[in-house]
Design an enzyme around this catalytic site. Sequence first.
Site, PDB file in Angstrom:
ATOM      1  NE  ARG A  80      -5.436   2.705   2.665  1.00  0.00           N
ATOM      2  CZ  ARG A  80      -4.805   1.942   3.565  1.00  0.00           C
ATOM      3  NH1 ARG A  80      -5.436   0.951   4.148  1.00  0.00           N
ATOM      4  NH2 ARG A  80      -3.553   2.176   3.884  1.00  0.00           N
ATOM      5  CG  HIS A 132       0.984   2.360   1.222  1.00  0.00           C
ATOM      6  ND1 HIS A 132       0.467   3.580   1.653  1.00  0.00           N
ATOM      7  CD2 HIS A 132       0.702   1.468   2.216  1.00  0.00           C
ATOM      8  CE1 HIS A 132      -0.101   3.403   2.841  1.00  0.00           C
ATOM      9  NE2 HIS A 132       0.034   2.156   3.211  1.00  0.00           N
ATOM     10  CD  GLN A 149       3.801   1.258   5.864  1.00  0.00           C
ATOM     11  OE1 GLN A 149       2.645   1.335   6.242  1.00  0.00           O
ATOM     12  NE2 GLN A 149       4.815   1.075   6.698  1.00  0.00           N
ATOM     13  CG  ASP A 180       2.344  -5.973   1.793  1.00  0.00           C
ATOM     14  OD1 ASP A 180       1.620  -6.173   2.787  1.00  0.00           O
ATOM     15  OD2 ASP A 180       1.978  -5.289   0.809  1.00  0.00           O
ATOM     16  CB  CYS A 188       3.374  -2.088   5.196  1.00  0.00           C
ATOM     17  SG  CYS A 188       2.620  -3.453   4.304  1.00  0.00           S
ATOM     18  NE  ARG A 193       1.816   4.999   7.182  1.00  0.00           N
ATOM     19  CZ  ARG A 193       0.708   4.388   6.745  1.00  0.00           C
ATOM     20  NH1 ARG A 193       0.565   3.089   6.930  1.00  0.00           N
ATOM     21  NH2 ARG A 193      -0.235   5.046   6.079  1.00  0.00           N
TER      22      ARG A 193
HETATM   23  N1  NVA Z   1      -0.340  -4.544  -0.120  1.00  0.00           N
HETATM   24  C1  NVA Z   1      -1.250  -4.300   0.962  1.00  0.00           C
HETATM   25  C2  NVA Z   1      -0.762  -3.174   1.814  1.00  0.00           C
HETATM   26  C3  NVA Z   1      -1.620  -2.866   3.014  1.00  0.00           C
HETATM   27  C4  NVA Z   1      -1.109  -1.715   3.820  1.00  0.00           C
HETATM   28  C5  NVA Z   1      -2.627  -3.997   0.413  1.00  0.00           C
HETATM   29  O1  NVA Z   1      -2.711  -3.234  -0.547  1.00  0.00           O
HETATM   30  O2  NVA Z   1      -3.598  -4.541   0.909  1.00  0.00           O
HETATM   31  N1   CP Z   2       0.127  -0.207   6.562  1.00  0.00           N
HETATM   32  C1   CP Z   2      -1.088   0.349   6.397  1.00  0.00           C
HETATM   33  O1   CP Z   2      -1.290   1.195   5.529  1.00  0.00           O
HETATM   34  O2   CP Z   2      -2.019  -0.067   7.285  1.00  0.00           O
HETATM   35  P1   CP Z   2      -3.591   0.190   7.226  1.00  0.00           P
HETATM   36  O3   CP Z   2      -4.112  -0.593   6.048  1.00  0.00           O
HETATM   37  O4   CP Z   2      -4.100  -0.313   8.531  1.00  0.00           O
HETATM   38  O5   CP Z   2      -3.826   1.654   7.038  1.00  0.00           O
END
Ligand code: NVA
Ligand code: CP
Length: 300
Positions: free
Chosen positions: A102, A129, A132, A219, A259, A287
């Site tokens: 990540r 992502h 997800q 989101d 998400c 997930r």
């Molecule tokens: N768009 C959000 C998704 C988190 C799972 C982020 O990147 O923070």
């Molecule tokens: N939706 C998601 O990826 O959650 P986290 O940021 O908690 O991993």
Amino acid sequence: MKHLLKLADLTREEILSILNLADQLKYERKHGIPQEYLKGKKLGMIFQKASTRTRVSFEVGMYELGGYALFLSNRDLQIGRGEPVEDTARVLSRYLDGIMIRTFEQKEVEDLAKYGSIPIINGLTDYCHPCQVLADLMTIREKKGNFKGLKLCFIGDGNNMANSLMVGAVRTGMQFAIACPKGYEPDAALTAWAKENGSVTVTDDVFVAARDADVVYTDVWASMGQEEEKAKREKAFAGYQVNAALMEVAQKDAMVLHCLPAHRGEEITADVFEAHADEIFEEAENRLHAQKAVLCKLMK
Ligand code: NVA
Ligand code: CP
């Protein structure tokens, strides 16, 4: 399939095959059937951003598959002190059987795959992502039976989630509509590709996007890494909210997905969130199953 760098790399058949395996793994887990398909395998999990779901579901997933997961935060890895990703990739490839990462830049994930010799899984970048969205597709199919004739709408920022959902919709044959303020559209090249290959609407009108939608998705307004834009974004996204009035124009039996983490009172109201909590938390559970399927496809 060698890696999961972005959803667009997968064919429709590969996506459906992951979803089928995910359904099977969910069934097996529920019925206590042993699942040690990855006995002795080791997954490194590099996190340059925070995570609840991704971290826990990958770690538990590896454990349930008979393997082992190592949590590698950028605070501890030399990567956080500037060791090049090309070197990290070649080193970790000699210890591990797969890497989940990540991070911010999509290029970092692509470079891990380029220089390493083991499967790489994208656990979120600023661009996309995919894990997800595999769970989202699984959740939609569980509830709706199949994807045919469905309309998926996304309300809010044209961010990593919007990009991946657009691809997921195109690949599974769903109509996709996104409502976002001007200047916050999804990736331009990806949108052009999606418009050529599917039914895609980009609008700044939330009611146009949500009309007759079978799945309403939203989101956060400010993603990880955009914390300093919070105030500016709160202004830009006012009105880009999933609320009772918006749900009025969607299909009567529309699902609401998120998400997570969710910001009640911003992109979604507390009442709509709670009314659809069962779907949203099933989505979060999925997930685990969807990622176990990906791990099996890549590492078995
Ligand atoms: N768009 C959000 C998704 C988190 C799972 C982020 O990147 O923070
Ligand atoms: N939706 C998601 O990826 O959650 P986290 O940021 O908690 O991993």
